[in-house]
Design an enzyme around this catalytic site. Structure first.
Site, PDB file in Angstrom:
ATOM      1  CG  ASP A 118       4.388  -3.350  -6.571  1.00 34.51           C
ATOM      2  OD1 ASP A 118       5.080  -2.671  -7.347  1.00 34.51           O
ATOM      3  OD2 ASP A 118       3.832  -2.869  -5.571  1.00 34.51           O
ATOM      4  CG  ASN A 119       0.586  -1.312  -7.428  1.00 32.23           C
ATOM      5  OD1 ASN A 119       0.421  -2.131  -6.532  1.00 32.23           O
ATOM      6  ND2 ASN A 119       1.049  -0.100  -7.214  1.00 32.23           N
TER       7      ASN A 119
ATOM      8  NE  ARG B 127      -1.772  -0.776   2.362  1.00 37.16           N
ATOM      9  CZ  ARG B 127      -2.241   0.426   2.183  1.00 37.16           C
ATOM     10  NH1 ARG B 127      -2.925   1.024   3.132  1.00 37.16           N
ATOM     11  NH2 ARG B 127      -2.038   1.054   1.052  1.00 37.16           N
TER      12      ARG B 127
HETATM   13  P1  AMP Z   1       1.021  -0.057  -2.556  1.00 38.18           P
HETATM   14  O1  AMP Z   1       1.627   1.293  -2.643  1.00 38.18           O
HETATM   15  O2  AMP Z   1      -0.284  -0.098  -1.797  1.00 38.18           O
HETATM   16  O3  AMP Z   1       0.942  -0.760  -3.862  1.00 38.18           O
HETATM   17  O4  AMP Z   1       2.019  -0.912  -1.643  1.00 38.18           O
HETATM   18  C1  AMP Z   1       3.321  -1.247  -2.024  1.00 38.18           C
HETATM   19  C2  AMP Z   1       3.887  -2.222  -1.030  1.00 38.18           C
HETATM   20  O5  AMP Z   1       3.918  -1.645   0.265  1.00 38.18           O
HETATM   21  C3  AMP Z   1       3.084  -3.508  -0.869  1.00 38.18           C
HETATM   22  O6  AMP Z   1       3.990  -4.538  -0.587  1.00 38.18           O
HETATM   23  C4  AMP Z   1       2.207  -3.215   0.309  1.00 38.18           C
HETATM   24  O7  AMP Z   1       1.769  -4.368   0.962  1.00 38.18           O
HETATM   25  C5  AMP Z   1       3.131  -2.401   1.183  1.00 38.18           C
HETATM   26  N1  AMP Z   1       2.399  -1.464   2.066  1.00 38.18           N
HETATM   27  C6  AMP Z   1       1.761  -0.333   1.727  1.00 38.18           C
HETATM   28  N2  AMP Z   1       1.219   0.256   2.805  1.00 38.18           N
HETATM   29  C7  AMP Z   1       1.521  -0.529   3.855  1.00 38.18           C
HETATM   30  C8  AMP Z   1       1.260  -0.467   5.256  1.00 38.18           C
HETATM   31  N3  AMP Z   1       0.564   0.529   5.796  1.00 38.18           N
HETATM   32  N4  AMP Z   1       1.727  -1.462   6.023  1.00 38.18           N
HETATM   33  C9  AMP Z   1       2.440  -2.475   5.499  1.00 38.18           C
HETATM   34  N5  AMP Z   1       2.725  -2.589   4.204  1.00 38.18           N
HETATM   35  C10 AMP Z   1       2.280  -1.633   3.382  1.00 38.18           C
HETATM   36 MG    MG Z   2       0.071  -2.430  -4.403  1.00 43.66          MG
END
Ligand code: AMP
Ligand code: MG
Length: 525
Positions: free
Chosen positions: A257-258, A88
Site C-alpha cells: 500500500d506504500n 487520514r
Molecule cells: P501508513 O502506515 O501511514 O502507510 O498507513 C497504513 C494504513 O493505516 C493506511 O490505510 C492509513 O490511512 C491508515 N492510518 C495510519 N494512521 C492512521 C490514523 N491516525 N488514522 C486513521 N488511519 C490511519
Molecule cells: Mg501508507
C-alpha cells in the site's frame, strides 16, 4: 492553479466522497515556495498565509477541489489486508504543473474517513515536519519522490501515548495509485475495475505504451499493453530502489500500500538514513525480522511487483485466446507474467552495479566491476564504515593525498585495485592533466552526496520544533512560527545542495556520536 479530478471519473468504487474535518485554529508553518511555483500557484495566493492555512488544514477547499478518500488494500509485512484505504488523507484533486505533469494534491492528517478503522485520522506535528524535510532532501538528491507543499499546525492536541500537537501535510505526488489499489479490486474479483485502473495508469504514467515519439498511436493488444504496463512499473521500482541504495535511504515500510506505481517515494513514517554500512540495518521499531532492511529493499520491491503481477493474471486470462481451455489460458498468462518477474533480477543487478560503478567513478558499467563493488561493500560491512563519508572520501582521495593514505590503510589492497581499474578506464588526455582522475572524480561528485539528512540531525530539529510549539498549538505566536521556519530552513538550505560542500554543510556532516545504535523509528505516527 486549476483543479480537476480525473480519478473521480474512474467510478465510485475507487473512492469515498468525504470532507476533511475542520480544525480549530490552523497556522501555516511551512510553505514550499519552489514547489508552489512549479504548480503555478499564483503569487497573490502564495502571499495570503491566512488563506493558505485554511486550504492547508482542509478548513476550506480550493475552487474546483473535490475531496475523496481512495480505496486500496495492501500486504503489510507480508500479510494481506483487503481493506485499508485513506484513513487520514483526503485527495483534493489534480493540477497540471508547469511541465504539464498531472500532480495529485492530497491532505494528510486531515481527519477520519470511511477507511479510518480505529485510527483518529490525524497526524502529529513532528512526523509532518519529518515528511516535509525528508522528501525535500530526497528531491534535492535526485531521488523520485512525492513532496510536501505545506505543513499547517491545526491547533489541536492529539493523543500519541503522549499529548502531541496536530498538523496537516499537503502532499504532492505524480499519483497515489499503489500496488494496493490493484490488490483492492483483484481481491474482490472485479476485473472490470482492474481494466479501468490499468488503462488509467498507462495513460497517466506510461503513455509511451500507447503513443510513439511522433505522437502516433501504437496498436497493441490488451494483453501486450498489460505486460508492457507491468514492465514499466517494474522498471520504475528498480530505478527507485537503486536510487535509495545510492544515497543510503531505508524506507522502513515497503508494504504494497506504500508502493506507488509511478515509482515515487511514498510515506516517510519510519524511514531513516544509513550511517555505518550494514546491509542488515533496520531502524523501524516494528520490523522485527528485518524484512525492510537496507540491503533487502531490492528483493522486497521484486516481491511487491510479483503482487502487482498477481492482480494482472485474471485480466490476462479474461482477455486471452478463447480457443484455449481454462487451464491453458491460466498457464499462458502465468508464463508471460512470470518471465517479467524473473527478469527483474538481472535488470536490478544491472542497475545496481551501474549505480555503484558511478559512485566509484567507473563509466564502464555494471557487471565487469561486480567483484570490485562487492569487495568494497564487504570491507565497509566488516568495519562498519560510514556509508556517505566513505564514498565522499574516496571521491576526495583522487586529489587529496592525506585522504588517499587514510583510505589505503582502511581498505588495503582494494584501494590499489580500484585505482588500477580507474587507470585502465582513463581517457588518453587525462594522464597529462594535473588531476589525472578528473573525469572519474566529476562522475563521483554527481553520485556521492556530501550531506544527507542524518537521523540525529533530523531528530534534533524535530525535537526543538516540538519544544517551541509544546503540545498546545491553539495559538502560535509569530515569534514561535519564525523559530520553526528558521530551524527547518537552515537544515533544508544545506540539504538542497547535497552535492556541494559549503561552510554550513560541515555542521550536518558528522556521524552520530553513538552511530545511531539506539535510534528507532515508528509507523502510525
Ligand atoms: P501508513 O502506515 O501511514 O502507510 O498507513 C497504513 C494504513 O493505516 C493506511 O490505510 C492509513 O490511512 C491508515 N492510518 C495510519 N494512521 C492512521 C490514523 N491516525 N488514522 C486513521 N488511519 C490511519
Ligand atoms: Mg501508507
Amino acid at each position: 492553479m486549476k483543479f480537476s479530478n480525473t480519478y473521480i471519473k474512474l467510478g465510485e468504487q475507487f473512492f469515498q466522497r468525504t470532507l476533511p474535518e475542520k480544525v480549530a485554529s490552523p497556522t501555516l508553518l511551512l510553505w514550499n515556495q519552489a514547489l508552489a511555483n512549479n504548480l503555478l500557484i499564483p503569487k497573490n495566493i502564495q502571499d495570503d498565509h491566512l488563506l493558505l492555512s485554511q486550504y492547508g488544514s482542509g478548513n476550506q477547499l480550493p475552487n474546483g477541489a473535490e475531496s475523496i478518500a481512495l480505496a486500496y488494500s495492501g500486504h503489510q509485512f507480508g500479510h494481506f489486508n483487503p481493506q485499508l484505504g485513506d484513513g487520514r488523507a483526503h485527495l483534493l484533486g489534480e493540477v497540471l504543473d508547469k511541465d504539464n505533469i498531472r500532480r495529485d494534491i492530497q491532505l494528510k492528517g486531515s481527519g477520519q474517513t470511511g477507511f479510518s478503522r480505529r485510527g483518529d485520522g490525524k497526524c502529529a506535528l513532528a512526523p509532518a515536519l519529518r515528511e516535509y524535510i525528508m522528501s525535500e532532501a530526497l528531491f534535492a538528491l535526485g531521488v523520485p519522490t512525492s513532496r510536501c507543499l505545506s505543513v499547517v499546525a491545526t491547533g489541536e492536541v492529539i493523543n500519541r501515548g503522549l499529548a502531541k500537537a496536530g498538523a496537516v501535510v499537503t502532499r504532492v505526488a505524480a499519483s497515489h495509485i499503489r500496488v494496493g489499489t490493484f490488490q483492492y479490486f483483484a481481491a474482490r474479483g472485479d476485473t472490470a475495475s482492474l481494466k479501468i485502473l490499468v488503462d488509467y495508469s498507462i495513460k497517466r504514467h506510461f503513455p509511451e505504451i500507447d503513443i510513439d515519439e511522433s505522437g502516433n498511436k501504437i496498436l497493441l493488444s490488451f494483453e501486450q499493453r498489460v505486460l508492457a504496463f507491468l514492465a514499466c512499473a517494474i522498471a520504475k521500482q528498480i530505478t527507485l530502489v537503486v536510487e535509495w541504495l545510492r544515497i543510503g535511504f531505508i524506507h522502513g515500510v515497503m508494504n504494497t500500500d506504500n508502493t506507488a506505481i509511478c515509482g515515487e517515494t511514498l510515506d516517510f513514517g519510519p524511514c531513516a538514513m544509513l550511517g555505518g554500512y550494514d546491509e542488515n540495518k533496520v531502524f523501524s521499531s516494528i520490523d522485527e525480522y528485518g524484512r525492510y532492511a537496507f540491503g533487502n529493499q531490492g528483493k522486497i520491491a521484486q516481491w511487491n511487483m510479483a503482487r502487482l503481477a498477481d492482480c494482472l493474471i485474471p485480466l490476462l486470462i479474461e482477455f486471452s485466446d478463447k480457443n484455449l481451455t481454462k487451464e491453458e489460458q491460466e498457464q499462458q498468462a502465468l508464463t508471460k507474467i512470470e518471465a517479467l518477474i524473473h527478469q527483474y533480477t538481472d535488470q536490478f543487478d544491472m542497475a545496481y552495479f551501474t549505480m555503484y560503478g558511478k559512485k566509484l567513478g567507473l563509466k564502464d558499467t555494471a557487471l565487469n566491476n561486480k567483484s570490485l563493488i562487492s569487495d568494497l561493500l564487504a570491507l565497509m560491512q566488516t568495519q562498519n564504515l560510514d556509508y556517505t563519508q566513505t564514498f565522499l572520501h574516496l571521491t576526495q582521495s583522487l586529489s587529496d593525498d592525506v585522504k588517499a593514505q587514510d583510505l589505503q590503510s582502511k581498505l588495503g589492497d582494494w584501494y590499489q585495485t580500484w585505482l588500477m581499474i580507474l587507470n585502465k578506464e582513463k581517457p588518453e588526455q587525462e594522464s597529462h592533466q594535473k588531476n589525472k582522475y578528473q573525469q572519474a572524480q566529476n562522475l563521483m561528485r554527481k553520485n556521492n552526496p556530501v550531506v544527507i539528512p542524518r537521523n540525529h540531525h533530523i531528530e534534533a530539529i524535530l525535537e526543538s520544533c516540538e519544544n517551541v510549539i509544546g503540545n498546545d498549538s491553539s495559538c502560535i505566536k509569530d515569534s514561535k512560527k519564525d523559530v520553526i521556519i528558521a530551524t527547518v530552513d537552515e537544515f533544508l538550505c544545506v540539504l538542497r545542495s547535497p552535492y556541494k560542500e559549503t561552510e554550513a554543510t560541515k555542521k550536518y556532516q558528522e556521524i552520530a556520536g553513538d552511530d545511531d545504535r539506539y535510534y528507532q523509528t515508528f509507523c502510525g505516527t
